[in-house]
Design an enzyme around this catalytic site. Structure first.
Site, mmCIF file in Angstrom:
data_model
loop_
_atom_site.group_PDB
_atom_site.id
_atom_site.type_symbol
_atom_site.label_atom_id
_atom_site.label_comp_id
_atom_site.label_asym_id
_atom_site.label_seq_id
_atom_site.Cartn_x
_atom_site.Cartn_y
_atom_site.Cartn_z
ATOM 1 N N ILE B 64 1.906 22.701 30.355
ATOM 2 C CA ILE B 64 0.605 22.056 30.118
ATOM 3 C C ILE B 64 -0.359 22.316 31.288
ATOM 4 C CG2 ILE B 64 1.473 20.276 28.548
ATOM 5 C CD1 ILE B 64 1.231 18.313 30.965
ATOM 6 N N PRO B 65 -0.990 23.496 31.282
ATOM 7 C CA PRO B 65 -1.929 23.813 32.359
ATOM 8 C C PRO B 65 -3.114 22.841 32.369
ATOM 9 C CG PRO B 65 -1.524 25.726 30.940
ATOM 10 C CD PRO B 65 -0.927 24.544 30.259
ATOM 11 N N HIS B 66 -3.509 22.416 33.557
ATOM 12 C CA HIS B 66 -4.676 21.535 33.687
ATOM 13 C C HIS B 66 -5.105 21.503 35.142
ATOM 14 C CE1 HIS B 66 -1.187 19.011 34.563
ATOM 15 N NE2 HIS B 66 -1.971 18.228 35.276
ATOM 16 N N ALA B 67 -6.257 20.922 35.394
ATOM 17 C CA ALA B 67 -6.713 20.685 36.771
ATOM 18 C C ALA B 67 -7.233 19.252 36.818
ATOM 19 C CB ALA B 67 -7.784 21.697 37.157
ATOM 20 N N PHE B 102 -5.250 21.169 28.892
ATOM 21 C CA PHE B 102 -6.178 20.083 28.578
ATOM 22 C C PHE B 102 -7.224 19.885 29.668
ATOM 23 C CE2 PHE B 102 -2.857 17.668 30.814
ATOM 24 C CZ PHE B 102 -3.597 16.852 31.640
#
Lengths: 100, 152
Positions: B64-67, B102
């Protein structure tokens, strides 16, 4: 159980916004069902090791990093966040070690 | 917000990618193309993994890539990138075949989406099998709709 002070649990991830929040929800549910009073908060990778918590719950990579310097008494490393049974087993084992 | 609504058609199916950062970049660019994040957010998604390790691979085959919201998130939304041959993050959960990126404008707007994500992750094995089987975004939408409806 009601006479015991709540344990302090930190759900940690890199940024404190994604997986940590996700873990917090799962951890709260598991501890509630097990009747263990607890305060669960989230933290990012910088903040988590500085908190004097009873347990930090996080992924294996950050757990490795935290083991060097975290102030928490127990560090629980969860590999598969989708597997509630894994989280429950490891978390409750850590709670028992705290009590023992 | 409903998971499929938050996804809003941002689905990309790839046979393979060069390396994990490419898959993460594509997932971020889907969000950027719709104005949900600034380009800086995409860079932060990659930087976070470089600095803190592959912890975003949170279940077998799923990342789940996010920043951070302050890294350039403007709205609430998801994107789905499927890498059918799998991509290696250096994680216990490799190879990753499903990336769900997200963006959230603050630290709580996405809680509902994380709950729905929990239902998907509980079936991570299913999701990665679906990656081999499903060939179009339409098929993915149908599939996600069916497993989200089944969930308690």
């Amino acid at each position: 159980m009601s006479g015991k002070p709540p344990i302090r649990v930190v759900a940690a991830c890199g940024l404190g916004t994604g997986t940590a929040l996700y873990l917090k929800m799962t951890v709260e549910e598991i501890l509630r069902k097990a009747g263990i009073p607890a305060v669960v908060e989230t933290a990012d990778a910088t903040l988590a090791p500085t908190i004097t918590a009873d347990i930090i719950v996080t992924g294996p990579d950050l757990a490795e990093m935290f083991r060097q310097r975290a102030r928490a008494r127990e560090i629980v490393a969860v590999t598969n966040y989708g597997n509630k049974a894994e989280i429950q087993e490891k978390l409750l084992a850590a709670v028992r070690r705290l009590e023992g | 917000m409903d998971f499929l609504e938050a996804l809003d058609g941002r689905i990309r199916i790839l046979e393979r990618v060069g390396e994990w950062a490419e898959a993460v970049r594509i997932s971020g660019e889907l969000l950027a193309a719709d104005g949900l994040v600034a380009p800086s957010y995409v860079e932060h998604m990659i930087q976070t993994c470089q600095e803190l390790g592959p912890y975003i691979a949170i279940a077998p085959g799923v990342a789940i890539p996010h920043a951070r919201p302050e890294d350039g998130a403007k709205g609430l939304g998801l994107s789905l990138v499927v890498v059918r041959e799998g991509v290696w993050f250096g994680s216990h959960n490799d190879p990753v075949r499903v990336l769900i990126a997200f963006a959230t404008p603050d630290r709580s707007a996405h809680i509902d989406l994380l709950r729905q994500l929990a239902n998907l992750l509980a079936r991570a094995g299913d999701l990665t099998q679906a990656a081999a089987r499903l060939g179009t975004p339409e098929e993915w939408k149908e599939y996600l709709r069916s497993i989200l409806q089944d969930s308690p």
